[in-house]
Design a protein around this motif. Structure first.
Motif, short mmCIF file in Angstrom:
data_model
loop_
_atom_site.label_atom_id
_atom_site.label_comp_id
_atom_site.label_asym_id
_atom_site.label_seq_id
_atom_site.Cartn_x
_atom_site.Cartn_y
_atom_site.Cartn_z
N SER A 170 0.85 -1.19 0.00
CA SER A 170 0.00 0.00 0.00
C SER A 170 0.88 1.24 0.00
O SER A 170 1.72 1.41 0.88
CB SER A 170 -0.92 0.02 1.22
OG SER A 170 -1.57 1.28 1.33
N VAL A 171 0.69 2.09 -0.97
CA VAL A 171 1.51 3.29 -1.08
C VAL A 171 1.18 4.29 0.03
O VAL A 171 1.98 5.17 0.34
CB VAL A 171 1.32 3.94 -2.47
CG1 VAL A 171 -0.05 4.54 -2.61
CG2 VAL A 171 2.39 4.99 -2.73
N THR A 172 0.01 4.16 0.62
CA THR A 172 -0.38 5.10 1.67
C THR A 172 -0.18 4.55 3.08
O THR A 172 -0.16 5.31 4.04
CB THR A 172 -1.87 5.49 1.52
OG1 THR A 172 -2.67 4.30 1.52
CG2 THR A 172 -2.08 6.24 0.21
N LYS A 173 -0.02 3.23 3.20
CA LYS A 173 0.11 2.63 4.53
C LYS A 173 1.52 2.12 4.81
O LYS A 173 1.99 2.16 5.95
CB LYS A 173 -0.89 1.50 4.70
CG LYS A 173 -2.35 1.95 4.64
CD LYS A 173 -3.30 0.76 4.77
CE LYS A 173 -4.75 1.20 4.68
NZ LYS A 173 -5.69 0.05 4.76
N ASP A 174 2.20 1.61 3.79
CA ASP A 174 3.54 1.06 3.98
C ASP A 174 4.59 2.15 3.89
O ASP A 174 4.45 3.10 3.11
CB ASP A 174 3.83 -0.01 2.92
CG ASP A 174 2.91 -1.20 3.05
OD1 ASP A 174 2.37 -1.41 4.15
OD2 ASP A 174 2.72 -1.91 2.05
N LYS A 175 5.65 2.00 4.65
CA LYS A 175 6.75 2.96 4.60
C LYS A 175 7.52 2.79 3.29
O LYS A 175 7.69 1.66 2.81
CB LYS A 175 7.69 2.76 5.79
CG LYS A 175 7.06 3.06 7.14
CD LYS A 175 8.05 2.82 8.26
CE LYS A 175 7.42 3.12 9.62
NZ LYS A 175 8.37 2.86 10.73
N PRO A 176 8.02 3.89 2.71
CA PRO A 176 8.79 3.79 1.47
C PRO A 176 9.95 2.80 1.56
O PRO A 176 10.20 2.03 0.63
CB PRO A 176 9.29 5.22 1.25
CG PRO A 176 8.27 6.06 1.92
CD PRO A 176 7.84 5.27 3.13
N ALA A 177 10.68 2.83 2.68
CA ALA A 177 11.82 1.93 2.85
C ALA A 177 11.37 0.47 2.85
O ALA A 177 12.07 -0.40 2.30
CB ALA A 177 12.56 2.24 4.14
N ASP A 178 10.21 0.19 3.44
CA ASP A 178 9.70 -1.19 3.46
C ASP A 178 9.28 -1.64 2.06
O ASP A 178 9.50 -2.79 1.68
CB ASP A 178 8.49 -1.29 4.41
CG ASP A 178 8.90 -1.07 5.86
OD1 ASP A 178 10.10 -1.26 6.17
OD2 ASP A 178 8.03 -0.73 6.68
N ILE A 179 8.67 -0.73 1.30
CA ILE A 179 8.27 -1.05 -0.07
C ILE A 179 9.49 -1.37 -0.91
O ILE A 179 9.53 -2.37 -1.64
CB ILE A 179 7.47 0.11 -0.68
CG1 ILE A 179 6.07 0.20 -0.03
CG2 ILE A 179 7.32 -0.06 -2.20
CD1 ILE A 179 5.22 1.34 -0.53
N GLN A 180 10.52 -0.54 -0.80
CA GLN A 180 11.72 -0.78 -1.59
C GLN A 180 12.41 -2.08 -1.18
O GLN A 180 12.87 -2.84 -2.04
CB GLN A 180 12.70 0.38 -1.45
CG GLN A 180 13.86 0.27 -2.44
CD GLN A 180 14.90 1.33 -2.23
OE1 GLN A 180 15.52 1.39 -1.18
NE2 GLN A 180 15.10 2.17 -3.23
#
Length: 210
Positions: A170-180
């Motif tokens: 989720s782009v609104t719930k997950d942290k950017p670092a976690d997504i990457q």
């Protein structure tokens, strides 16, 4: 002047504080509106990336795969047209993620850059490795049915897997670092499953910093 200040000091202070309070409230409302606009933009671009970068190419590849398995007389022009559409969709998915970059980046190493670059890599792969051999000769035999099927199966498997990875985030719930970090792990998995494939070897070298 001193008499006026002493007489009206408390009123002036209260008035100044009131002005600051109103200005602060207005600024907070503006920031909330800005953050909401960012959230809506991020969600729109994220959904566009899923649709353009994964859903549409997967549909084109699945169509070609089924046709190649059942139709020995499949026209080269039809294969080229479908592959070209898949390549353009992959590029559009990358562009959606690139447009998210100014809004989504919160720190240098945490952004959608990896995802955008990877989709662009797949776009180049389809154009250079799959399309060009067919376009240069306009003959499907130049890239045999079986070899093309193997490439398409591998490509479809990658895109289905990556779409699944993205759909769980989720782009609104997950942290950017976690997504990457999740995407780094996804790239590692694909490389490990295709150790002898030239495209995946290139991916491994390009992303050796992972």
């Amino acid at each position: 002047m001193m008499y006026f200040w002493k007489k009206h000091k408390s009123k002036l202070i209260i008035g100044l504080l009131s002005i600051l309070l109103v200005a602060s409230a207005a600024l907070n409302i503006h920031l909330m509106d800005y953050k909401e606009a960012q959230r809506e933009t991020n969600e729109r671009l994220w959904n566009e990336a899923v649709g353009r970068g994964f859903t549409l190419p997967i549909e084109d590849i699945a169509y070609l795969t089924e046709k190649l398995k059942t139709d020995d007389l499949l026209e080269t022009d039809e294969v080229v047209s479908r592959l070209d559409a898949a390549a353009r969709s992959l590029e559009l998915g990358s562009i959606s993620l690139q447009q998210m970059e100014p809004y989504f980046r919160q720190q240098d190493s945490a952004s959608t850059r990896v995802m955008a670059n990877l989709l662009q890599d797949y776009h180049q792969y389809v154009e250079s490795d799959l399309l060009q051999p067919l376009q240069s000769t306009n003959n499907l035999r130049h890239k045999s049915h079986q070899l093309l099927l193997e490439d398409l199966d591998r490509l479809q498997e990658d895109l289905v897997y990556l779409k699944g990875v993205m759909s769980k985030q989720s782009v609104t719930k997950d942290k950017p670092a976690d997504i990457q970090q999740t995407w780094k792990q996804a790239i590692q998995r694909m490389v490990e499953q295709n150790p002898d494939h030239a495209f995946h070897q290139g991916i491994r070298e390009k992303y050796d910093w992972i």
